[in-house]
Design a protein around this motif. Structure first.
Motif, PDB file in Angstrom:
ATOM      1  N   LEU A  20       5.315 -11.834  -2.398  1.00  0.00           N
ATOM      2  CA  LEU A  20       3.994 -11.537  -3.161  1.00  0.00           C
ATOM      3  C   LEU A  20       2.867 -12.046  -2.642  1.00  0.00           C
ATOM      4  O   LEU A  20       1.549 -11.385  -3.092  1.00  0.00           O
ATOM      5  CB  LEU A  20       4.158 -11.797  -4.790  1.00  0.00           C
ATOM      6  N   SER A  21       2.905 -13.004  -1.638  1.00  0.00           N
ATOM      7  CA  SER A  21       1.792 -13.711  -0.960  1.00  0.00           C
ATOM      8  C   SER A  21       2.220 -14.328  -0.012  1.00  0.00           C
ATOM      9  O   SER A  21       3.406 -14.454   0.133  1.00  0.00           O
ATOM     10  CB  SER A  21       1.051 -14.599  -2.109  1.00  0.00           C
ATOM     11  N   THR A  44       5.599 -11.953   6.629  1.00  0.00           N
ATOM     12  CA  THR A  44       5.486 -12.146   5.103  1.00  0.00           C
ATOM     13  C   THR A  44       4.384 -13.409   5.021  1.00  0.00           C
ATOM     14  O   THR A  44       3.571 -13.511   4.124  1.00  0.00           O
ATOM     15  CB  THR A  44       6.799 -12.690   4.600  1.00  0.00           C
ATOM     16  N   ARG A  45       4.143 -14.313   6.037  1.00  0.00           N
ATOM     17  CA  ARG A  45       3.372 -15.519   5.795  1.00  0.00           C
ATOM     18  C   ARG A  45       1.883 -15.164   6.443  1.00  0.00           C
ATOM     19  O   ARG A  45       1.371 -15.932   6.725  1.00  0.00           O
ATOM     20  CB  ARG A  45       4.114 -16.828   6.532  1.00  0.00           C
ATOM     21  N   ILE A  57      -0.152  -7.000   3.953  1.00  0.00           N
ATOM     22  CA  ILE A  57      -0.446  -6.425   2.537  1.00  0.00           C
ATOM     23  C   ILE A  57       0.831  -6.824   1.613  1.00  0.00           C
ATOM     24  O   ILE A  57       1.893  -6.535   2.080  1.00  0.00           O
ATOM     25  CB  ILE A  57      -0.258  -4.923   2.479  1.00  0.00           C
ATOM     26  N   TYR A  58       0.572  -7.343   0.446  1.00  0.00           N
ATOM     27  CA  TYR A  58       1.498  -7.740  -0.636  1.00  0.00           C
ATOM     28  C   TYR A  58       1.511  -6.938  -1.744  1.00  0.00           C
ATOM     29  O   TYR A  58       0.440  -6.262  -2.228  1.00  0.00           O
ATOM     30  CB  TYR A  58       1.080  -9.260  -0.948  1.00  0.00           C
ATOM     31  N   PRO A  59       2.451  -6.733  -2.518  1.00  0.00           N
ATOM     32  CA  PRO A  59       3.733  -7.237  -2.093  1.00  0.00           C
ATOM     33  C   PRO A  59       4.451  -6.599  -0.912  1.00  0.00           C
ATOM     34  O   PRO A  59       4.123  -5.544  -0.256  1.00  0.00           O
ATOM     35  CB  PRO A  59       4.814  -6.675  -3.006  1.00  0.00           C
ATOM     36  N   MET A  60       4.785  -7.602   0.102  1.00  0.00           N
ATOM     37  CA  MET A  60       5.785  -7.265   1.228  1.00  0.00           C
ATOM     38  C   MET A  60       7.054  -7.203   1.266  1.00  0.00           C
ATOM     39  O   MET A  60       7.853  -8.274   1.193  1.00  0.00           O
ATOM     40  CB  MET A  60       5.082  -8.006   2.582  1.00  0.00           C
ATOM     41  N   VAL A  69       1.908   2.210   0.956  1.00  0.00           N
ATOM     42  CA  VAL A  69       2.357   1.063   1.874  1.00  0.00           C
ATOM     43  C   VAL A  69       3.903   1.184   2.262  1.00  0.00           C
ATOM     44  O   VAL A  69       4.705   1.566   1.296  1.00  0.00           O
ATOM     45  CB  VAL A  69       2.185  -0.101   1.223  1.00  0.00           C
ATOM     46  N   THR A  70       4.267   0.904   3.480  1.00  0.00           N
ATOM     47  CA  THR A  70       5.692   1.107   3.689  1.00  0.00           C
ATOM     48  C   THR A  70       6.399  -0.263   3.473  1.00  0.00           C
ATOM     49  O   THR A  70       5.961  -1.199   3.498  1.00  0.00           O
ATOM     50  CB  THR A  70       5.760   1.310   5.098  1.00  0.00           C
TER      51      THR A  70
END
Ligand code: NAP
Ligand code: ZN
Length: 352
Positions: free
Chosen positions: A10-11, A48-49, A57-60, A128-129
């Motif tokens: 989420l971040s 993710t980081r 882009i989050y959520p990822m 977003v994919t």
């Protein structure tokens, strides 16, 4: 739209956690896939980081080594049917018209290919994919590949990224029987590089920081092991290599590796999107040596690689995990503690 369970970051600073996403309805050219297995690539950690500074882009929902069964197809899909065993790698679409796409090199699409996760899907609805750490995915038919049926399915997921990323440069640089090939870094990519170079009939030297992993490399197909931190050993191998494949995932000094190349030989960098330190003109000029880069591989060559794996009985060495253990898996990967690819059994997500 359908709601699909997944695991997401989420971040950039939070652990991955359970999350519900939406998948688009199956279009005329789409294939809907029930995901059985998804490999865990080091890129998933970088993305993710947000370590590459791509403004993730989050959520990822990461995951681009996806294997599953077709559960439905659009009206215009003729090459796949319900029940087929298929794969999806790092891309889910591209313009399919530019020179790169026409050449079967969609990863270099002039409009930018659509990544399996973390991209805006400009070819469809600008959504977003979301990647393979999820129950299901809907993908354009031209970005779906057929998995070999004769090899262990769960061990084939890593072929979709680690496999093609190492296969493509070996083919592009015409690496052939009898060549001396060095694979730098024994992780997910490196272990596939060793297997492919061995299968192509090369003399394979595993170049690693780890003595213990070096011994393992011989079981994977390496003929010799070179410990990169041993200066004397590195000197012995100076000017000995026809080709080097560098999978190191972080910024590093490449000067000692350039010394290993023969005249006219190439080191292809696939691991690090960070600066390459220690690049000096002298050894490059005096030896007409080359440093190059390579990005995954096109869909056609991915299918060729998968067919080759089916014919030669090549699979990844995997450690199976449940999705609930993904954060521990990331920690272990950063410590170089995986032999040699984590693969998530997606049944664990469905059971949760
Ligand atoms: P991985 O499983 O973590 O393996 C990387 C290996 O590199 C490690 O096992 C380690 O091998 C070696 N290494 C790590 N840190 C090092 C350091 N500081 N100095 C020297 N060697 C070091 O990672 P992976 O999944 O194979 O991915 C490798 C990289 O390729 C990642 O950055 C990933 O994002 C990138 N990637 C690129 C593409 C592309 O298209 N170009 C596609 C997929 C992935 P030893 O223990 O043997 O030394
Ligand atoms: Zn990857």
């Amino acid at each position: 739209m359908s709601k699909v369970l997944s695991y997401a970051a989420l971040s950039a600073t939070e652990n991955l956690q359970s999350h519900t996403i939406e998948r688009r309805d199956v279009g005329l050219n789409d294939v809907e896939i029930d995901i059985l297995y998804c490999g865990v690539c080091h890129s998933d950690i970088h993305m993710t980081r947000d370590e590459w500074g791509f403004n993730s882009i989050y959520p990822m929902v990461p995951g681009h080594e996806i294997v599953g069964k077709v559960i439905s197809v659009g009206f215009d899909v003729k090459q796949f049917k319900v029940g087929d065993l298929v794969g999806v790698g790092c891309m889910v679409d591209s313009c399919q018209k530019c020179n790169s796409c026409v050449d079967g090199l969609e990863q270099y699409c002039e409009s930018g290919s659509i990544s399996t996760y973390g991209s805006l899907d400009t070819m469809h609805d600008n959504s977003v994919t979301y990647g393979g750490y999820s129950e299901k995915i809907v993908v354009d038919k031209n970005f779906v590949v057929r998995m070999p049926n004769n090899i262990d399915v769960k061990k084939t997921a890593p072929l979709l990224c680690a496999g093609i990323t190492t296969w493509s440069p070996l083919r592009q640089w015409n690496v052939k029987k009898g060549d001396t090939v060095g694979i730098i870094g024994l992780g997910g990519l490196g272990h596939m590089g060793v297997k492919f170079a061995h299968a192509l009939g090369c003399k394979v030297v595993m170049i690693t920081t780890s003595q213990q992993k070096g011994e393992d490399a011989k079981k994977l197909g390496a003929d010799e092991v070179l410990i990169s931190t041993d200066t004397k050993a590195m000197e012995k191998y100076a000017n000995k290599f026809d080709f080097l494949l560098n999978t190191i995932p972080v910024e590093h000094d490449v000067s000692s590796y350039v010394e290993l190349l023969k005249r006219d030989a190439t080191m292809v960098v696939v691991g690090s999107l960070a600066p390459l330190l220690g690049v000096h003109g002298t050894p490059l000029i005096l030896g007409r040596k080359r440093i190059a880069g390579s990005l995954i591989g096109g869909i056609k060559e991915t299918q060729e690689m998968l067919d080759f794996c089916g014919q030669h009985d090549i699979v990844a060495d995997v450690e199976m995990i449940d999705i609930q253990n993904i954060n521990q898996a990331y920690t272990r990967m950063i410590k170089n503690d995986v032999k040699y690819r984590f693969v998530i059994d997606m049944q664990s997500l469905k059971n949760s």
